[in-house]
Design a protein around this motif. Sequence first.
Motif, PDB file in Angstrom:
ATOM      1  N   GLU A 278      24.082  50.935  47.368  1.00 18.70           N
ATOM      2  CA  GLU A 278      23.001  50.935  48.357  1.00 18.70           C
ATOM      3  C   GLU A 278      21.779  50.165  47.864  1.00 18.70           C
ATOM      4  O   GLU A 278      20.863  49.896  48.639  1.00 18.70           O
ATOM      5  N   MET A 279      21.759  49.813  46.566  1.00 20.99           N
ATOM      6  CA  MET A 279      20.559  49.200  46.015  1.00 20.99           C
ATOM      7  C   MET A 279      20.903  48.011  45.128  1.00 20.99           C
ATOM      8  O   MET A 279      22.033  47.877  44.641  1.00 20.99           O
ATOM      9  N   ASP A 280      19.907  47.148  44.920  1.00 20.51           N
ATOM     10  CA  ASP A 280      20.079  46.019  44.014  1.00 20.51           C
ATOM     11  C   ASP A 280      19.429  46.341  42.673  1.00 20.51           C
ATOM     12  O   ASP A 280      18.840  47.418  42.485  1.00 20.51           O
ATOM     13  N   LEU A 281      19.502  45.398  41.746  1.00 17.67           N
ATOM     14  CA  LEU A 281      18.980  45.641  40.405  1.00 17.67           C
ATOM     15  C   LEU A 281      17.466  45.804  40.390  1.00 17.67           C
ATOM     16  O   LEU A 281      16.920  46.536  39.561  1.00 17.67           O
ATOM     17  N   VAL A 282      16.772  45.122  41.300  1.00 17.71           N
ATOM     18  CA  VAL A 282      15.315  45.248  41.374  1.00 17.71           C
ATOM     19  C   VAL A 282      14.953  46.659  41.819  1.00 17.71           C
ATOM     20  O   VAL A 282      14.093  47.318  41.220  1.00 17.71           O
ATOM     21  N   GLN A 283      15.601  47.146  42.864  1.00 19.53           N
ATOM     22  CA  GLN A 283      15.334  48.506  43.339  1.00 19.53           C
ATOM     23  C   GLN A 283      15.718  49.556  42.304  1.00 19.53           C
ATOM     24  O   GLN A 283      15.061  50.585  42.192  1.00 19.53           O
TER      25      GLN A 283
END
Length: 399
Positions: A278-283
């Motif tokens: 549900e999320m990327d590395l930044v999040q």
Amino acid sequence: RPAMNGESRPAGRPARITPIYETQKARGAFFEEAHGWERPKWFSLDGRSENYSFQRNNIFDVVANECEAVRHRVGVIDISSFSNFKVSGQDTMAFLGSLCANKLPKTDGRIGLTQVLNESGRIFSEWTVTRLNATSCYLTTGAMAEIRDFDHLERHCGDWDVTLENLSSKTGVLVIAGPDARRLLSELTESDLSNDGFKWLSAQQIDIAGISVLAMRVNYVGELGWELHVAIDRLNDLYAAITRSGEPYGLADVGLYAMNSMRLEKAYHGWGHELTNEMDLVQAGMMRFCNLDHDFIGRMATQKAQQTGPDSKIVYCEVDSNGADALGGETCWSNGKTIGTVTSGGYGHRTAKSLAFAWVHSSCIDIGATFEIDILGIRCRATALGEPVYDPGNLAIKS
């Protein structure tokens, strides 16, 4: 009825057990199931059973004692349920580089941590990559990821000159961790386990009590220690040798409840909790494990996410709670509005702090920012932290 926190129901069990299952049960182990594997949650030394609850319950002190053993003496943790793969062949490093967001180890025997992304830059998995040599790597990932992650390797190997092996059912793994870990293991091996002879984040094939193991100086609890990866048919012999030699050191069997407590204190993200698709590395706050200087699946999407900036992010926080801890799924509030959700949490026994990770609006992620977490109907104050509450300088794990 819904399962209570920590409750593992017995239907269809056991399905997958290690050779030390019966021995652990005799030593007081209570088990949970993960991808069919039976793995110890905690060890009862006085005959008590767990009264399941969403509040701190009757084994709170038992888990605290297991954490105390790892902090001041030495503990043994069975993580044989984790999934293990071997990738070998002339194209091993190039193939894995095309899948891994982080750079791979460049030196034989070194260990690296990397996330694996999909084309949208969302987190697919997390691997510990150990470089055995220029044409061979050993991968470790979560128990629940075995089939999915091995399928991911198979689907992308294409024309690469690589051979894939799933060693998950063939390998047992024991973690030996605590300030006495080196002294205990040194009695069982002729290998040099000093900081100069066996550096942090490195691996060596050594003999322990005459048993060949892949020893990896890495762990999930933040203390001096080693993971010992061994052929599953020698796991019982290895466990017996370690528990026998560990008696003078006060060696304790340690379960996953204690391991989760200690990983929270070290602010280690958990796959399936703080690391999901549900999320990327930044999040996720994991860009320190990303190297954009090479081409990999999800690279362009990650660059875009970094340029855009997140509207929500994982934050590590201390919680003002009384008798109950955030566990995951609790709603987060700020100024009367919902701003996110807890991804995981619990009590840090070494630091006497209630801790949590939460995925919240970017307005609440700065160090010192406060918001509320609804725990069993009570809104508890949470404060964003900037570093692990336990040993932020990694002095213990590097000792």
